[in-house]
Design a protein around this motif. Structure first.
Motif, mmCIF file in Angstrom:
data_model
loop_
_atom_site.group_PDB
_atom_site.id
_atom_site.type_symbol
_atom_site.label_atom_id
_atom_site.label_comp_id
_atom_site.label_asym_id
_atom_site.label_seq_id
_atom_site.Cartn_x
_atom_site.Cartn_y
_atom_site.Cartn_z
ATOM 1 N N PRO A 40 33.796 83.414 37.471
ATOM 2 C CA PRO A 40 34.732 84.551 37.407
ATOM 3 C C PRO A 40 36.002 84.333 38.240
ATOM 4 O O PRO A 40 37.091 84.724 37.821
ATOM 5 C CB PRO A 40 33.927 85.726 37.952
ATOM 6 N N ALA A 41 35.861 83.692 39.398
ATOM 7 C CA ALA A 41 37.033 83.449 40.246
ATOM 8 C C ALA A 41 38.021 82.514 39.555
ATOM 9 O O ALA A 41 39.237 82.726 39.623
ATOM 10 C CB ALA A 41 36.599 82.868 41.588
ATOM 11 N N GLN A 42 37.503 81.492 38.880
ATOM 12 C CA GLN A 42 38.381 80.563 38.166
ATOM 13 C C GLN A 42 39.096 81.267 37.015
ATOM 14 O O GLN A 42 40.294 81.092 36.829
ATOM 15 C CB GLN A 42 37.584 79.360 37.643
ATOM 16 N N LEU A 43 38.383 82.068 36.245
ATOM 17 C CA LEU A 43 39.013 82.782 35.136
ATOM 18 C C LEU A 43 40.022 83.809 35.641
ATOM 19 O O LEU A 43 41.013 84.094 34.956
ATOM 20 C CB LEU A 43 37.955 83.448 34.251
ATOM 21 N N PHE A 44 39.814 84.345 36.835
ATOM 22 C CA PHE A 44 40.779 85.278 37.416
ATOM 23 C C PHE A 44 42.033 84.526 37.867
ATOM 24 O O PHE A 44 43.158 84.976 37.624
ATOM 25 C CB PHE A 44 40.148 86.023 38.598
ATOM 26 N N GLU A 60 38.790 73.987 35.662
ATOM 27 C CA GLU A 60 39.945 74.397 34.864
ATOM 28 C C GLU A 60 39.487 75.421 33.835
ATOM 29 O O GLU A 60 38.350 75.393 33.386
ATOM 30 C CB GLU A 60 40.612 73.209 34.179
ATOM 31 N N SER A 61 40.378 76.323 33.496
ATOM 32 C CA SER A 61 40.086 77.341 32.494
ATOM 33 C C SER A 61 40.558 76.846 31.133
ATOM 34 O O SER A 61 41.673 76.341 31.006
ATOM 35 C CB SER A 61 40.803 78.648 32.850
ATOM 36 N N LEU A 62 39.689 77.005 30.129
ATOM 37 C CA LEU A 62 40.007 76.576 28.771
ATOM 38 C C LEU A 62 39.557 77.641 27.776
ATOM 39 O O LEU A 62 38.622 78.392 28.059
ATOM 40 C CB LEU A 62 39.287 75.262 28.430
#
Length: 123
Positions: free
Chosen positions: A54-58, A98-100
């Motif tokens: 969740p922190a990465q997607l935020f 990384e977000s993808l």
């Protein structure tokens, strides 16, 4: 009871006849999945589900790969830039995430699996 009929091996270009789908020379080795299964459950741990993902997607709400092509697509998946292969420190390293979007993540995963198969077949 009748046995299965002989058919050509599923491996492209192999004409060996078999009842199992694959000849002994081309039968897929299940060891690769067993190896990754050791750390596959890490993705169900609270540190991943409640903290890292969740922190990465935020932090990075849009797909990094799509952004390189000038597109703005919402990220749904979190990927490890460098495959951790069971290395806990690399698994939880926030700079390795990384977000993808799902499409880019699937494409990257398939490409990495193909490259690993090619590398392993040359050994």
């Amino acid at each position: 009871m009748a046995s299965k009929s002989l058919r050509p091996c599923r491996h492209p270009g192999c004409a060996a006849l078999t009842r199992e789908g694959w000849c002994p020379a081309h039968k897929p080795k299940p060891a690769a999945r067993r190896e990754s299964a050791a750390w596959h459950n890490w993705y169900n741990l609270p540190v991943w589900k409640n903290d890292l993902r969740p922190a990465q997607l935020f932090r990075e709400s849009f797909c990094r790969e799509c952004a390189r092509r000038g597109l703005r697509v919402r990220a749904t998946d979190v990927d490890h830039v460098q495959d951790h292969k069971g290395n806990w420190a690399l698994f939880i390293d926030e700079s390795n995430l990384e977000s993808l979007c799902h499409s880019c993540h699937s494409r990257k995963t398939m490409r990495e699996q193909w490259q690993n198969r090619q590398k392993n077949s040359r050994k």
